[in-house]
Write an enzyme that holds these catalytic residues in place. Structure first.
Site, PDB file in Angstrom:
ATOM      1  N   SER A 128       0.844  -1.211   0.000  1.00 20.85           N
ATOM      2  CA  SER A 128       0.000   0.000   0.000  1.00 20.85           C
ATOM      3  C   SER A 128       0.873   1.253   0.000  1.00 20.85           C
ATOM      4  O   SER A 128       0.551   2.247  -0.657  1.00 20.85           O
ATOM      5  CB  SER A 128      -0.892   0.014   1.239  1.00 20.85           C
ATOM      6  OG  SER A 128      -1.517  -1.233   1.392  1.00 20.85           O
ATOM      7  N   ARG A 188      -6.199 -27.116  22.650  1.00 20.80           N
ATOM      8  CA  ARG A 188      -5.487 -27.916  23.647  1.00 20.80           C
ATOM      9  C   ARG A 188      -6.460 -28.654  24.568  1.00 20.80           C
ATOM     10  O   ARG A 188      -6.231 -29.813  24.908  1.00 20.80           O
ATOM     11  CB  ARG A 188      -4.606 -26.948  24.436  1.00 20.80           C
ATOM     12  CG  ARG A 188      -3.778 -27.564  25.481  1.00 20.80           C
ATOM     13  CD  ARG A 188      -2.787 -26.528  25.888  1.00 20.80           C
ATOM     14  NE  ARG A 188      -2.225 -26.806  27.171  1.00 20.80           N
ATOM     15  CZ  ARG A 188      -1.127 -26.226  27.620  1.00 20.80           C
ATOM     16  NH1 ARG A 188      -0.514 -25.325  26.906  1.00 20.80           N
ATOM     17  NH2 ARG A 188      -0.647 -26.531  28.794  1.00 20.80           N
ATOM     18  N   ASP A 192       0.685  -9.560  10.034  1.00 16.64           N
ATOM     19  CA  ASP A 192       1.894 -10.364   9.818  1.00 16.64           C
ATOM     20  C   ASP A 192       3.135  -9.778  10.505  1.00 16.64           C
ATOM     21  O   ASP A 192       4.144 -10.469  10.636  1.00 16.64           O
ATOM     22  CB  ASP A 192       2.172 -10.520   8.319  1.00 16.64           C
ATOM     23  CG  ASP A 192       1.183 -11.476   7.662  1.00 16.64           C
ATOM     24  OD1 ASP A 192       0.350 -12.038   8.387  1.00 16.64           O
ATOM     25  OD2 ASP A 192       1.268 -11.648   6.437  1.00 16.64           O
ATOM     26  N   ALA A 199       3.445 -24.862  22.090  1.00 13.13           N
ATOM     27  CA  ALA A 199       3.408 -25.869  21.019  1.00 13.13           C
ATOM     28  C   ALA A 199       4.592 -26.823  21.160  1.00 13.13           C
ATOM     29  O   ALA A 199       5.615 -26.478  21.764  1.00 13.13           O
ATOM     30  CB  ALA A 199       3.463 -25.191  19.662  1.00 13.13           C
TER      31      ALA A 199
HETATM   32  O1  F6P Z   1      -2.825  -9.120   6.307  1.00 12.75           O
HETATM   33  C1  F6P Z   1      -1.880 -10.115   6.152  1.00 12.75           C
HETATM   34  C2  F6P Z   1      -2.590 -11.367   5.763  1.00 12.75           C
HETATM   35  O2  F6P Z   1      -3.621 -11.607   6.682  1.00 12.75           O
HETATM   36  C3  F6P Z   1      -1.720 -12.598   5.628  1.00 12.75           C
HETATM   37  O3  F6P Z   1      -1.478 -13.255   6.838  1.00 12.75           O
HETATM   38  C4  F6P Z   1      -2.509 -13.421   4.653  1.00 12.75           C
HETATM   39  O4  F6P Z   1      -1.715 -14.310   3.928  1.00 12.75           O
HETATM   40  C5  F6P Z   1      -3.107 -12.404   3.751  1.00 12.75           C
HETATM   41  O5  F6P Z   1      -3.182 -11.205   4.483  1.00 12.75           O
HETATM   42  C6  F6P Z   1      -4.463 -12.826   3.251  1.00 12.75           C
HETATM   43  O6  F6P Z   1      -5.134 -11.742   2.750  1.00 12.75           O
HETATM   44  P1  F6P Z   1      -6.489 -11.778   1.908  1.00 12.75           P
HETATM   45  O7  F6P Z   1      -7.013 -13.174   1.966  1.00 12.75           O
HETATM   46  O8  F6P Z   1      -7.369 -10.790   2.568  1.00 12.75           O
HETATM   47  O9  F6P Z   1      -6.127 -11.351   0.537  1.00 12.75           O
END
Ligand code: F6P
Length: 378
Positions: A130, A186, A159, A218
């Site tokens: 963006s 869990r 992320d 985990a």
């Molecule tokens: O915003 C990041 C994220 O959620 C990633 O973890 C994921 O891979 C991606 O965006 C998925 O985005 P969308 O399905 O909205 O295009």
């Protein structure tokens, strides 16, 4: 100070805390001078390059940002405009031409819209894609009208992979949602003495997987940045150890991006089969280990933002408003470094993102100390 007009948009994947960031930018801009105006673009970059009036809220007042701070998502909508990026190398011939033509159309519409709105700055709340998109529109604007348009980036993505900030807006909420899912999983896995593979969000980076795996206990974590973590044999070795140590529940956290980098789009399903068929696990337990694949998906991205995310969004929003009003023209990004606000050239963020897990990362070494090992000494 002469009156200034600032545009705000949220773009890319939504992230909890975006609403608090919009609110903070608005409030700070108006606090500095009530004559300043704020314009909201709807549906992200699509709104910027769309039809006027349908896609903009001009000169909003405080009621427009009322009662939004607790809501997840982004109340002005978001979207992606892939054609603003360079066409992929695989696209050649007429398809490439169509892409570039669309890119020119988008930029032409956006710069005319911006001119009509008379903006001095745009605050873009989102990720590096963006930021790049907005910077290229601001470039086109400068070329066409010989007037600069300041772009200020505010990092927001669950992320947490944007260079120049320790935390991006939305990560903490997604992490907490993921740990919450892990705890629920869990309970049921423990009751049945089963194994679960939990696929979590994280396309190129494994920050959510790594952090949730540590915080949620985990057995092992599969990260796109670290190939040995998604080698099925190594994962199996760890599960064998957990079986020998008589674990009641065994949870493997897998970042979604692992499927792509490993070249095994059905890696989760494959693992489940391998676990259930493994002779060494069966021998250790005296029975086969039942395994299940679960995917948390968008449930991690939604929901009300944590206090941490709203605080971060408020801090970054105020800093972004200040940057938008300085009168400087170079595009910048605001971020958090050593828990202080930092301002970087936007080009640093776009060229150096994504921020990935590196072998010397402290969190990775914490994980190596805490996860189950094939040669567990205790
Ligand atoms: O915003 C990041 C994220 O959620 C990633 O973890 C994921 O891979 C991606 O965006 C998925 O985005 P969308 O399905 O909205 O295009």
């Amino acid at each position: 100070m002469p009156k200034k007009r600032v545009g705000i948009l949220t773009s890319g994947g939504d992230a909890p805390g975006m609403n608090a960031a919009i609110r903070a930018v608005f409030r700070r801009v108006k606090m500095i001078s009530p004559d300043n105006e704020v314009v909201l673009f709807r549906e992200g970059l699509n709104g910027l390059a769309g039809r006027l009036e349908v896609n903009f809220d001009r000169n909003i007042d405080r009621t427009r940002v009322r009662d939004i701070i607790h809501r997840g998502g982004t109340f002005i909508g978001t979207g992606r405009l892939v054609e603003l990026a360079d066409p992929p190398d695989s696209l050649q011939g007429p398809d490439r031409e169509t892409w570039l033509l669309r890119q020119r159309e988008i930029k032409d519409t956006a710069v005319v819209n911006l001119r009509q709105l008379g903006l001095d700055a745009i605050v873009v709340i989102g990720g590096d894609g963006s930021f790049k998109g907005c910077a290229s529109i601001a470039n086109a604007y400068q070329e066409r009208f010989r007037t600069p348009l300041r772009v200020v980036g505010v990092p927001a993505t669950i992320d947490n992979d944007i260079w120049g900030t320790e935390f991006s807006i939305g990560f903490d909420t997604a992490l907490n949602n993921t740990v919450d899912a892990l705890r629920k999983l869990r309970d049921t896995i423990d009751s049945h003495r089963r194994c679960a593979v939990l696929e979590v969000m994280g396309n190129t980076s494994g920050w959510i997987a790594l952090s949730a795996g540590i915080a949620g206990g985990a057995v092992t974590i599969m990260l796109p940045e670290v190939p040995e973590t998604y080698d099925p044999e190594q994962v199996l070795e760890r599960i064998r150890t957990a079986a020998r140590l008589d674990y009641r529940y065994i949870i493997v956290v897998m970042a979604e991006g692992v499927r792509k980098v490993s070249g095994r789009p059905r890696l989760g399903e494959e693992l489940v089969r391998l676990i259930e068929d493994d002779a060494q696990i069966r021998e250790a337990l005296g029975r086969p280990l039942e395994a299940r694949l679960n995917t948390i998906g968008y449930l991690a991205r939604g929901g009300h933002p944590t206090a941490f995310d709203n605080l971060l969004a408020s801090r970054l929003g105020v800093a972004a408003a200040d940057q938008a009003l300085t009168g400087e023209t170079e595009p910048v990004m605001v971020g958090l470094v050593n828990n202080q606000i930092a301002v970087h050239p936007l080009s640093d963020a776009t060229t150096r993102s994504p921020r990935l897990i590196t072998p010397d990362d402290e969190l990775l070494s914490v994980a190596w100390s805490l996860l189950v090992h094939a040669d567990q000494p205790f």
